[in-house]
Motif scaffolding. Structure first.
Motif, short mmCIF file in Angstrom:
data_model
loop_
_atom_site.label_atom_id
_atom_site.label_comp_id
_atom_site.label_asym_id
_atom_site.label_seq_id
_atom_site.Cartn_x
_atom_site.Cartn_y
_atom_site.Cartn_z
N VAL A 19 0.68 -1.39 -0.21
CA VAL A 19 0.02 -0.12 -0.21
C VAL A 19 1.36 1.52 0.20
O VAL A 19 0.64 1.88 -0.35
N SER A 107 -7.23 -0.46 -3.69
CA SER A 107 -5.82 0.37 -3.30
C SER A 107 -7.64 -0.46 -1.89
O SER A 107 -7.25 -1.22 -0.83
N TYR A 108 -8.77 -0.58 -1.99
CA TYR A 108 -10.14 -1.55 -0.79
C TYR A 108 -9.25 -2.59 -1.07
O TYR A 108 -9.68 -3.56 0.31
N THR A 111 -6.14 -2.99 1.71
CA THR A 111 -7.44 -2.89 2.81
C THR A 111 -7.61 -3.80 3.47
O THR A 111 -7.56 -4.30 4.86
N GLN A 114 -4.84 -6.69 4.96
CA GLN A 114 -4.52 -5.71 6.61
C GLN A 114 -5.76 -5.89 6.92
O GLN A 114 -5.04 -6.25 8.52
#
Length: 362
Positions: A19, A107-108, A111, A114
């Protein structure tokens, strides 16, 4: 959410680094990337699964639609939410407001990895752009289900298809051909140029048009409204200005068909240029009633979202691995068998016209 094993925590740290690199996950190659920028495929699904395993509770299932403000995905993801919560797990939805923001989808995914969700249900905006991120998620133990629009087969565990792609592509041509008397110019108003499902259907439409019975039908253009109402409205206007003899439009996208119907209903082309495609009854009811649209088709998007949830839960519970031939139960929807390319098909679409549209509410 459950406490992750140490190995998953360590792996998640690696994702944080991804990221931090910004766009590296979008298009750059890495040590394990292929020439096209996508990561080396995660291991293919095996037959290792326990169909008698109990359904796990306390899972976190995340939905990542093409666009969170799209009424179609509001319905489909709502169907998934009901299933997830009824199973004793946590539902969440994330996503961009644009149907073409592939970097945002990447990006989602990063995330969600994570956050160590148990499964992601994603409608891919692009067939390859998510591969690096999705395979990283899978390596971290996240199960990946695609629904509505697929990514490359090696980048997910199961694809939940709304209907057979070939059936959809061919029936769209059959519908418009009936409405224009098998003669005249037609156009296609699609979503994004990279949309996997749209392009697959359009491929079958073009193949269907090669049949002798359609020799007098000419496909003049494929236009793209990017699943945006204003752009789709403008594309419809542009098609009719560019091709004044246009007889029909196929729009295999719920946003596109509604926008096209809106334009046609207030123009001199109402009742003269035929429109069909994929739409929801609630969006299209007024246009069927006033004669702008004769007929169109769709599956039940709430059931599609529900099947994606059942599939994600079955994967996370170890009942299936995604290997072809495996069978699982999707609640009161019955049992489903995973087919070729780890694909599950919801069923045949439903046709809507004046005779039955009043019976549906979605």
């Amino acid at each position: 959410m459950r406490t992750a094993p140490a190995r998953r925590i360590a792996a998640a740290v690696a994702v944080v680094s991804v990221v931090a690199l910004g766009t590296a996950a979008c298009g750059g190659t890495t040590k394990k990337s292929g020439a096209d920028g996508s990561s080396a495929p995660a291991a293919a699904p095996t037959a290792s699964a326990d169909p008698s395993a109990s359904v796990k509770k306390g899972l976190t299932i995340a939905y990542l639609p093409k666009a969170v403000n799209n009424p179609y995905f509001t319905i489909s993801d709502g169907g998934g939410k009901k299933v997830v919560e009824a199973a004793g797990s946590t539902y969440k939805e994330v996503g961009t407001s644009s149907g073409t923001d592939t970097a945002g989808q990447v990006s989602y995914v990063n995330t969600l990895t994570q956050q160590q969700v148990d499964a992601i249900a994603v409608s891919a905006q692009d067939p390859g752009a998510l591969c690096t991120a999705l395979n990283q998620a899978r390596k971290n133990g996240v199960k990946v289900v695609t629904y509505d629009s697929d990514t490359k087969a090696g980048c997910r565990d199961v694809f939940v298809s709304q209907a057979g792609s070939e059936d959809l592509g061919r029936t769209e041509v059959q519908l418009i051909a009936q409405q224009i008397g098998n003669k005249g110019q037609i156009a296609i108003l699609s979503a994004a140029q990279t949309a996997t499902n749209q392009n697959t259907w359009i491929g079958f439409m073009k193949d269907e048009l090669k049949k002798p019975e359609y020799k007098d039908i000419q496909l003049v253009k494929v236009a793209y409204g990017n699943d945006d109402a204003q752009q789709s409205f403008q594309q419809t206007q542009g098609l009719l200005q560019q091709y004044p003899n246009l007889k029909g439009i196929i729009s295999p996208t719920t946003v596109g068909i509604k926008a096209a119907a809106q334009y046609l209903s207030g123009s001199k082309y109402k009742g003269k240029v035929r429109l069909t495609g994929l739409g929801t009854p609630n969006d299209m009811r007024a246009y069927v009633t006033d004669g702008t649209v004769q007929s169109f088709e769709l599956w039940d998007p709430a059931k599609l979202g529900a099947l994606a949830a059942h599939t994600a839960i079955a994967l996370a519970s170890g009942q299936i691995s995604g290997a072809p031939g495996q069978t699982y139960t999707a609640g009161d929807m019955g049992s489903f068998t995973i087919g070729q390319d780890s694909t599950v098909v919801l069923g045949k679409p439903t046709g809507f016209d004046k005779s039955n549209i009043g019976q549906y509410d979605f």
